[in-house]
Scaffold this active site. Structure first.
Site, PDB file in Angstrom:
ATOM      1  N   ASP A 331      72.406   5.241  25.086  1.00  0.00           N
ATOM      2  CA  ASP A 331      71.307   6.274  25.532  1.00  0.00           C
ATOM      3  C   ASP A 331      72.561   6.932  26.195  1.00  0.00           C
ATOM      4  O   ASP A 331      73.394   6.039  26.767  1.00  0.00           O
ATOM      5  CB  ASP A 331      70.209   6.477  25.711  1.00  0.00           C
ATOM      6  N   GLU A 532      61.959  14.156  27.571  1.00  0.00           N
ATOM      7  CA  GLU A 532      61.663  12.950  28.834  1.00  0.00           C
ATOM      8  C   GLU A 532      61.809  12.514  29.951  1.00  0.00           C
ATOM      9  O   GLU A 532      62.833  14.034  30.322  1.00  0.00           O
ATOM     10  CB  GLU A 532      63.006  11.292  27.529  1.00  0.00           C
TER      11      GLU A 532
END
Length: 865
Positions: A331, A532
């Site tokens: 990620d 997020e």
């Protein structure tokens, strides 16, 4: 000299061995913060996959042949995934990256309004550069990955479906597969090969900012949906697997991201191994058995060890025991979070089993060079590089990337009529209808008669960006207007169309005012969009953060107007007061672009017959208190306000009274700091850039004006800061501006300060002006008062303070708000809460802009006695 040659060779060998040993010791010491290794047997917990994708000997033969002819540099290039802001076409030609991505809010040419043709052209240019062997000697095609998490959400005009939390309430796997297929089609129109979806997090604490990306708090739905999404994106093996209208899928984030302590994004999951599998890994069983070709490693830790460096989970469990033969992608700079690593240096991740570094910053080049050096020095075994390259090539061959035409020539490429196609929007509208959950329906007020006089109020009524949530054109879903969603329908527009067709009257009034008293009010309100990190919350208390919504509901009730609340949110929230003030309450989640789906359910047909009934059921338990953040199905002491699976139909009896407990019961009912910017800009403020000729609203993750460059950067998490590069050509800077005046007088009474965190790459070479601005009151006169626009006259030059601080380190700077008031700034009419500018060359990173109570006396610049 020749007689000494053997001795010198031996010395060189000894030095090399010693160097490798020292590097090994260094790496071991870097990992010393991790908990001691535990002897584990993966076979006792984790099953073998029963994947639908069989090993193809022909593909394996081709992989072996290609690997045999590749250099080390070519193999490592396959493992580097940069971002479109940070590489050029020539970089692709020179290095031949195996893949690249566009982050949320990143667009071709930095243009938020980029057309499908712009996306296709960029895909074509990178593809052609990747197969050009004139510089790197490689003809391996690259592939483009994107976060299409609720439709092709980065592209203006695309169909945006309800976020996963709403789809979980729909309980319809067949619909989910259809949604994924449509998403794949719209992605293929723009020439993109690979989608970073589905998210299969099982969310156990709803404070997490990514709660809305989870289908459920329970693994049952997640496992089934993961398979449906993968089949919809990739097709079915033996039928249309990875065919011309399918894309590579990514099951993410492996593993445990939904179970961190306190719902902390990128935090620590302390589950035992059996629970990790039983709760948090079920989506991988469903998705990988359906044939998903890639897995994304998670930001979180498991019992203190970052997943990006976790060999047991990435290699021993996922690849060896489970038998996953696709590739593992990192990620966003997740490798840099591993102990002993940085964004540009992390052999630990490769050795743990990471196959592709997602490195969306300019550190991709040193990472590439360091990795080559680490292989040559023996820090990374060549076998690990070969394994990673093998997996990447295997997936590319399965996807047909070597045989398919270039992006511009593919079957669906350029068929722009498919972006936001009416058939796609109809499916999205169905998904909205099926995702709605009716929590309260006092006296059967719903469904409403469309021939009546209906007031539609609230900040979410005519706001497509708000109803779509995060990951909607921009990463956080902020800085959007309805114009950024062509072809979409707001909730108000859907209601108004149905009412007008039935002969009734619909009036839009955000603040609830009206010309003639309505028969009923539909109030649409809820959370602001977020993604997020920036969406994490201290608890689930909605009222504290958005008191104006409760005031609106109560105002309407006091006037004898029945109230139907439509609540937009990315998680269940404590809204007892709002429930009490509502006759009906609908959890609409984040419905996406097809707001008319709400009107389909809450309004009858003109004949009075039910149009569509409520069928949605809670896939998350609804909290009884603001601190009941981790209440989940099958808990031993399970006492939510509304249980998992709850959802009224029109034939059901209402169970919620009007006197739910509104006390916080020990919860913190105050927010000591009012965030203006912490990676996301908080309404009503908007981030603008300016120079002496231009004033532009920031709506992408990079902008350039004469004398000023802006781009988002990472401090602690993805894009939680931004960098300003002022060249000194002319006055330039940034400000947080509101379209209407904001009253901050109470902040002054609370002895607040305005603060920000910053890192300067060089000390300023002249004045740096820091100030607030206000709108003149009607009784203000003269040309030199503080609200007349003469901002420099009330500004504070902070350069002398900055010059005393170290460069390339983070600092916090604050100013007592009384200092601005003393200069004449009217804090009851504030329009610019933060303004920073200079005429000089200066490069600075900024984040955490906030107003903090009871901090004035301790501010860097204080004017309080």
């Amino acid at each position: 000299m020749e007689t000494n040659a053997p001795i010198m060779a031996i010395l060189r060998l000894l030095i090399r061995l010693l160097t490798i040993s020292l590097i090994g010791i260094t790496l071991a010491s870097c990992g010393s913060k991790q908990p001691p290794q535990v002897d584990r047997d993966a076979s006792k917990v984790w099953p073998k996959l029963d994947t639908a994708v069989a090993t193809d000997p022909n593909i394996e033969r081709q992989v072996n042949e290609m690997l045999a002819g590749m250099t080390l540099e070519q193999k490592i290039a396959q493992m580097i995934q940069p971002e479109i802001r940070d590489i050029s076409i020539e970089d692709m030609r020179r290095y031949g990256f195996g893949s690249y991505l566009n982050g949320g809010g990143s667009f071709p040419n930095g243009d938020k309004q980029a057309t499908p043709a712009d996306w296709i052209q960029l895909a074509e240019d990178f593809y052609q550069a990747s197969i050009d062997d004139s510089l790197d000697g490689s003809t391996i095609p690259t592939m483009w990955g994107t976060d299409a998490v609720h439709g092709h959400n980065n592209v203006v005009g695309a169909t945006l479906f309800p976020h996963n939390i709403g789809l979980g309430a729909a309980r319809n796997p067949e619909l989910i597969e259809k949604i994924a297929n449509i998403t794949a089609t719209e992605v293929m129109v723009t020439g993109i090969d690979w989608v970073f979806a589905p998210t299969v997090a099982v969310v156990r604490d709803d404070r997490w900012g990514r709660t809305y990306e989870g289908y459920s708090e329970d693994p049952e739905i997640v496992r089934e949906y993961a398979a449906s999404i993968v089949r919809g994106l990739q097709g079915r093996p033996g039928q249309d697997f990875l065919s011309d209208n399918r894309v590579i899928s990514t099951v993410k984030h492996f593993v445990g991201d939904g179970g961190t302590i306190d719902g902390d994004d990128q935090g620590n999951n302390v589950s035992d191994e059996q629970t990790l599998f039983d709760i948090h890994a079920q989506g991988y069983i469903g998705g990988l058995n359906a044939g998903a070709q890639s897995v994304m490693a998670s930001f979180n830790s498991w019992n203190g060890e970052k997943i990006h460096g976790h060999k047991y989970l990435l290699t021993d469990v996922l690849k060896t025991q489970m038998g996953f033969d696709g590739f593992v992608v990192g990620d966003w700079n997740g490798h840099g979070k591993v102990d002993g690593c940085s964004n540009s240096n992390c052999p630990q991740s490769i050795n743990a089993g990471l196959d592709i570094f997602m490195v969306p910053t300019r550190s991709w080049k040193p990472l590439f060079e360091n990795t080559i050096e680490q292989v040559n020095e023996g820090v990374i075994p060549m076998s690990r590089i070969d394994d990673a390259a093998r997996r990447i090539l295997r997936v590319k061959l399965r996807a047909g990337l070597f045989e398919k035409p270039s992006p511009k020539q593919r079957e669906f490429s350029g068929r722009t009529e498919l972006i936001g196609h009416a058939d796609h929007r109809r499916v999205a509208r169905q998904a909205v209808r099926e995702s709605l959950v009716l929590l309260k329906n006092k006296n059967d007020i719903l469904p409403l008669d469309p021939t009546s006089n209906i007031l539609v109020a609230g900040g979410g009524a005519d706001n497509i960006g708000k109803q779509s949530g995060g990951w909607s054109v921009t990463w956080q879903g902020t800085n959007n207007s309805n114009a950024d969603f062509p072809g979409a329908t707001s909730i108000y527009a859907g209601i108004a169309t149905a009412i007008e067709q039935a002969g009734g009257k619909a009036e839009l009034s955000v603040d609830g005012s009206f010309a003639s008293k309505p028969d009923v009010a539909v109030v649409v309100f809820g959370e602001e969009p977020c993604a997020e990190g920036h969406g994490d919350r201290p608890d689930l208390n909605y009222t504290r953060e958005y008191p104006a919504d409760l005031a609106l509901l109560r105002k309407l009730k006091e006037q004898g107007i029945p109230v139907v609340s439509v609540f937009i949110s990315g998680r269940p929230m404590w809204v007892n007061a709002e429930l009490n003030a509502s006759d009906a309450f609908v959890a609409a989640w984040l419905p996406g672009t097809e707001g008319a789906g709400i009107a389909d359910v809450i309004l009858t047909k003109p004949s009075g017959d039910i149009n569509f009934d409520f069928t949605g059921k809670l896939s998350f338990s609804w909290p009884r208190t603001p601190n009941q953040t981790d209440v989940n199905r099958f808990d031993s002491n399970y006492q939510p306000l509304l249980p998992y699976g709850f959802g009224l139909a029109y034939s059901d009896t209402n169970i919620l009274p009007d006197d739910l407990d509104e006390s916080t019961k020990g919860g913190d009912n105050t927010l000591p700091a009012k965030a203006l910017f912490n990676g996301a800009v908080h309404p009503p403020w908007q981030l603008h850039l300016f120079n002496e000729q231009q004033f532009v609203k920031v709506n992408a993750n990079s902008h350039q004006l004469t004398g000023l460059e802006y781009r988002t950067v990472d401090r602690n998490i993805q894009e939680d800061a931004f960098m300003l590069t002022m060249t000194g050509e002319q006055l330039a800077g940034m400000e947080l501006k509101s379209g209407t005046p904001v009253n901050f007088e109470n902040k002054l009474l609370m002895q607040s300060s305005l603060s920000f965190a910053f890192l300067q790459h060089a000390k300023p070479q002249g004045s740096v002006l820091f100030n607030m601005q206000c709108q003149p009151s009607p009784n203000e006169t003269g040309t030199h008062n503080a609200c007349s626009g003469q901002s420099e006259q009330v500004a504070i030059d902070i350069a002398p303070y900055l010059s005393n601080l170290a460069i390339d380190q983070w600092h916090t700077f604050s100013v007592d708000m009384k200092c601005f008031a003393d200069k004449g700034v009217n804090l009851t009419q504030l329009t610019k809460a933060f303004r920073l500018s200079t005429k000089n060359a200066w490069q600075v990173r900024l984040t955490d802009i906030a107003i903090t109570a009871q901090s004035a006396k301790d501010a860097t610049i204080s004017c309080s006695n």
